[in-house]
Write a protein that holds these residues in place. Structure first.
Motif, mmCIF file in Angstrom:
data_model
loop_
_atom_site.group_PDB
_atom_site.id
_atom_site.type_symbol
_atom_site.label_atom_id
_atom_site.label_comp_id
_atom_site.label_asym_id
_atom_site.label_seq_id
_atom_site.Cartn_x
_atom_site.Cartn_y
_atom_site.Cartn_z
ATOM 1 N N LEU A 101 0.830 -1.206 0.000
ATOM 2 C CA LEU A 101 0.000 0.000 0.000
ATOM 3 C C LEU A 101 0.864 1.254 0.000
ATOM 4 O O LEU A 101 0.559 2.232 -0.698
ATOM 5 C CB LEU A 101 -0.926 -0.015 1.213
ATOM 6 C CG LEU A 101 -1.947 -1.157 1.249
ATOM 7 C CD1 LEU A 101 -2.744 -1.114 2.553
ATOM 8 C CD2 LEU A 101 -2.884 -1.079 0.057
ATOM 9 N N LEU A 102 1.945 1.250 0.787
ATOM 10 C CA LEU A 102 2.809 2.419 0.827
ATOM 11 C C LEU A 102 3.490 2.646 -0.518
ATOM 12 O O LEU A 102 3.588 3.788 -0.986
ATOM 13 C CB LEU A 102 3.860 2.242 1.933
ATOM 14 C CG LEU A 102 4.887 3.362 2.053
ATOM 15 C CD1 LEU A 102 4.212 4.688 2.351
ATOM 16 C CD2 LEU A 102 5.928 3.027 3.118
ATOM 17 N N SER A 104 2.394 1.866 -3.443
ATOM 18 C CA SER A 104 1.396 2.417 -4.363
ATOM 19 C C SER A 104 1.202 3.908 -4.133
ATOM 20 O O SER A 104 1.094 4.691 -5.087
ATOM 21 C CB SER A 104 0.076 1.670 -4.187
ATOM 22 O OG SER A 104 -0.932 2.229 -5.000
ATOM 23 N N ASP A 105 1.178 4.342 -2.877
ATOM 24 C CA ASP A 105 1.040 5.775 -2.570
ATOM 25 C C ASP A 105 2.246 6.563 -3.060
ATOM 26 O O ASP A 105 2.105 7.695 -3.559
ATOM 27 C CB ASP A 105 0.863 5.966 -1.064
ATOM 28 C CG ASP A 105 -0.482 5.466 -0.567
ATOM 29 O OD1 ASP A 105 -1.371 5.226 -1.402
ATOM 30 O OD2 ASP A 105 -0.641 5.298 0.664
ATOM 31 N N THR A 108 2.075 7.091 -6.772
ATOM 32 C CA THR A 108 1.105 8.137 -7.106
ATOM 33 C C THR A 108 1.679 9.522 -6.852
ATOM 34 O O THR A 108 1.530 10.438 -7.661
ATOM 35 C CB THR A 108 -0.178 7.939 -6.291
ATOM 36 O OG1 THR A 108 -0.733 6.644 -6.569
ATOM 37 C CG2 THR A 108 -1.197 9.009 -6.615
ATOM 38 N N ALA A 109 2.373 9.683 -5.711
ATOM 39 C CA ALA A 109 2.915 10.988 -5.345
ATOM 40 C C ALA A 109 4.040 11.430 -6.277
ATOM 41 O O ALA A 109 4.185 12.629 -6.559
ATOM 42 C CB ALA A 109 3.400 10.960 -3.900
ATOM 43 N N GLY A 176 3.872 3.715 6.948
ATOM 44 C CA GLY A 176 2.824 4.553 6.385
ATOM 45 C C GLY A 176 2.474 5.776 7.197
ATOM 46 O O GLY A 176 1.582 6.533 6.797
ATOM 47 N N PRO A 179 3.333 10.939 5.605
ATOM 48 C CA PRO A 179 2.416 11.132 4.467
ATOM 49 C C PRO A 179 3.169 11.323 3.161
ATOM 50 O O PRO A 179 4.045 12.189 3.043
ATOM 51 C CB PRO A 179 1.632 12.389 4.862
ATOM 52 C CG PRO A 179 2.530 13.114 5.808
ATOM 53 C CD PRO A 179 3.302 12.080 6.540
ATOM 54 N N THR A 180 2.827 10.527 2.174
ATOM 55 C CA THR A 180 3.464 10.643 0.864
ATOM 56 C C THR A 180 3.062 11.919 0.136
ATOM 57 O O THR A 180 3.729 12.319 -0.819
ATOM 58 C CB THR A 180 3.106 9.428 0.002
ATOM 59 O OG1 THR A 180 1.671 9.328 -0.096
ATOM 60 C CG2 THR A 180 3.637 8.146 0.628
ATOM 61 N N GLU A 181 1.996 12.564 0.585
ATOM 62 C CA GLU A 181 1.579 13.817 -0.057
ATOM 63 C C GLU A 181 2.619 14.918 0.089
ATOM 64 O O GLU A 181 2.603 15.903 -0.658
ATOM 65 C CB GLU A 181 0.247 14.299 0.529
ATOM 66 C CG GLU A 181 -0.931 13.388 0.259
ATOM 67 C CD GLU A 181 -0.994 12.214 1.235
ATOM 68 O OE1 GLU A 181 -0.160 12.184 2.172
ATOM 69 O OE2 GLU A 181 -1.844 11.329 1.047
ATOM 70 N N ARG A 277 0.115 10.081 9.956
ATOM 71 C CA ARG A 277 -1.045 9.237 9.694
ATOM 72 C C ARG A 277 -0.995 8.005 10.590
ATOM 73 O O ARG A 277 0.015 7.719 11.236
ATOM 74 C CB ARG A 277 -1.070 8.824 8.226
ATOM 75 C CG ARG A 277 -1.106 9.995 7.262
ATOM 76 C CD ARG A 277 -1.350 9.555 5.836
ATOM 77 N NE ARG A 277 -0.358 8.619 5.338
ATOM 78 C CZ ARG A 277 -0.253 8.252 4.061
ATOM 79 N NH1 ARG A 277 -1.087 8.756 3.162
ATOM 80 N NH2 ARG A 277 0.668 7.393 3.678
#
Length: 400
Positions: A101-102, A104-105, A108-109, A176, A179-181, A277
């Motif tokens: 999941l991490l 994948s984030d 995306t980022a 996780g 935050p990858t944002e 998070r």
């Protein structure tokens, strides 16, 4: 194109002419009127002569033609793929459930960026390494490092920094909570000139009040005692320029305390605040005992101030012991209620014994670290590596 040689071909009736068994070319074996240098055919290794004319004599008439043998140069080896601009280092300990999941984030980022992931398995005993291998089977441009045992979070980070190839290296936890944002903003500030972009927690509420208070107290004490301005809430979520990483690797002969070393280096630093998070899966690996050990490592490895503090504590306790003796004498003289010998013995033994034990323990920390440094042991041992890496693997390392 590579010119192999130039041959003067004799006429077919020349007695001294021979033919190369490789391609049937008529070669000159002996030409007495002319100067020659003996060489070998590059294909069949048969001797032949590269004929050149004398400076004073023209070549004989029977040598009526020249042959230019041209062969293509061997193909140059394919160049290594260019290094990515960014590297993301993820030290992981029993994070098999969180990693997919991490990752994948992160993808995306950082969409549209030139980057690689460097996954470091710090001696996990679950399926973390199997998950990493499956991820790199689909993304061969990434890297993975498996340590031979659990060396600790700081050592795993150091292993990832040593393997990273990017011009900027981002480190973050694999659970996780970071935050990858924030990644695009960190990259933007780096491109604007920042050598270090440090992410800082906006609050410590998730860890409880006790953790928040102890963490804040440690950061303040470290900044004062060790002359390194470490901001409260700054953990290992940061971006480092390549020059900073090279300096860290040169200074890290033993396992470093990166949270203190990086601000101590003094590079220009930008700070970002973030809200942590919740963990994707699993539970925290930092117990109270491990956090206390990390704090001790940081203090002792960066400054001799704790030794000076022990001297000050000894002086303060000595003053208290002197005041206690004065009180005992005063009570004995004026009131007479003190038990003879008991109060003075207990007070002195308790106070002075505590100071001595504290000072000896503190001194032992420094002596022990000096001993470990003299052993010259590596801060970590790589058991297996997957992906691109410069040079042959070190002794004892296995590369997939």
């Amino acid at each position: 194109m590579q010119i192999v040689d130039r041959l003067m071909t004799p006429s077919p009736d020349d007695a001294d002419a021979r033919r190369c068994p490789h391609d049937g070319t008529t070669l000159v074996s002996r030409i007495s009127p002319l100067r020659s240098a003996v060489r070998r055919c590059p294909a069949c290794l048969r001797s032949w002569s590269d004929v050149t004319t004398s400076a004073t004599a023209d070549p004989p008439a029977r040598f009526h033609s020249f042959r230019l043998d041209v062969r293509p140069e061997p193909a140059a080896p394919s160049a290594a793929p260019p290094a990515p601009e960014l590297s993301v280092v993820l030290p992981a300990l029993n994070e098999a459930a969180a990693l997919p999941l991490l990752i994948s984030d992160i993808e995306t980022a950082l969409a549209g960026e030139s980057y690689e992931l460097v996954l470091v398995d710090d001696g996990s005993d679950d399926a973390t390494w199997a998950v990493i291998r499956a991820v790199l089977a689909e993304r061969p441009q990434w890297q993975a490092v498996r340590l031979s045992r659990r060396f600790g979070h700081q050592a795993a980070l150091l292993a990832g920094l040593a393997a990273a190839r990017g011009r900027a290296i981002i480190s973050m936890d694999a659970d996780g909570q970071h935050p990858t944002e924030q990644l695009p903003e960190m990259v933007r500030r780096w491109r604007e000139g920042a050598r270090v972009v440090q992410a800082v927690r906006a609050s410590d509420a998730r860890g409880g009040m006790l953790k928040a208070l102890t963490s804040r107290g440690f950061y303040r004490a470290f900044s004062r005692l060790c002359e390194a301005p470490m901001r409260s809430g700054a953990a290992d979520f940061r971006l480092l320029d390549r020059t900073v990483v090279e300096t860290v690797l040169q200074a890290s002969r033993t396992t470093p305390f990166l949270r203190g070393l990086i601000p101590w280096l003094g590079y220009e630093t930008h700070h970002l605040t973030y809200e942590p998070r919740s963990r994707i899966a699993g539970r925290t690996k930092y117990s109270l005992r491990r956090m206390a050990r990390l704090a001790t490592d940081g203090m002792v490895s960066f400054s001799v101030a704790p030794l000076r503090l022990a001297t000050l504590v000894g002086a303060a306790v000595g003053a208290l012991a002197l005041a206690d003796l004065i009180y005992i004498v005063a009570v004995a003289l004026w009131d007479g209620r003190a038990v003879p010998g008991w109060a003075s013995t207990v007070g002195l033994v308790a106070l002075l014994g505590a100071v001595q034990l504290f000072s000896i323990g503190l001194l032992g920390e420094y002596v022990g670290r000096t001993y470990l440094a003299l052993l010259n042991r590596p801060p970590y041992v790589v058991a297996e590596r997957i992906g691109d890496s410069s040079g042959p693997p070190p002794a004892g390392e296995r590369r997939a």
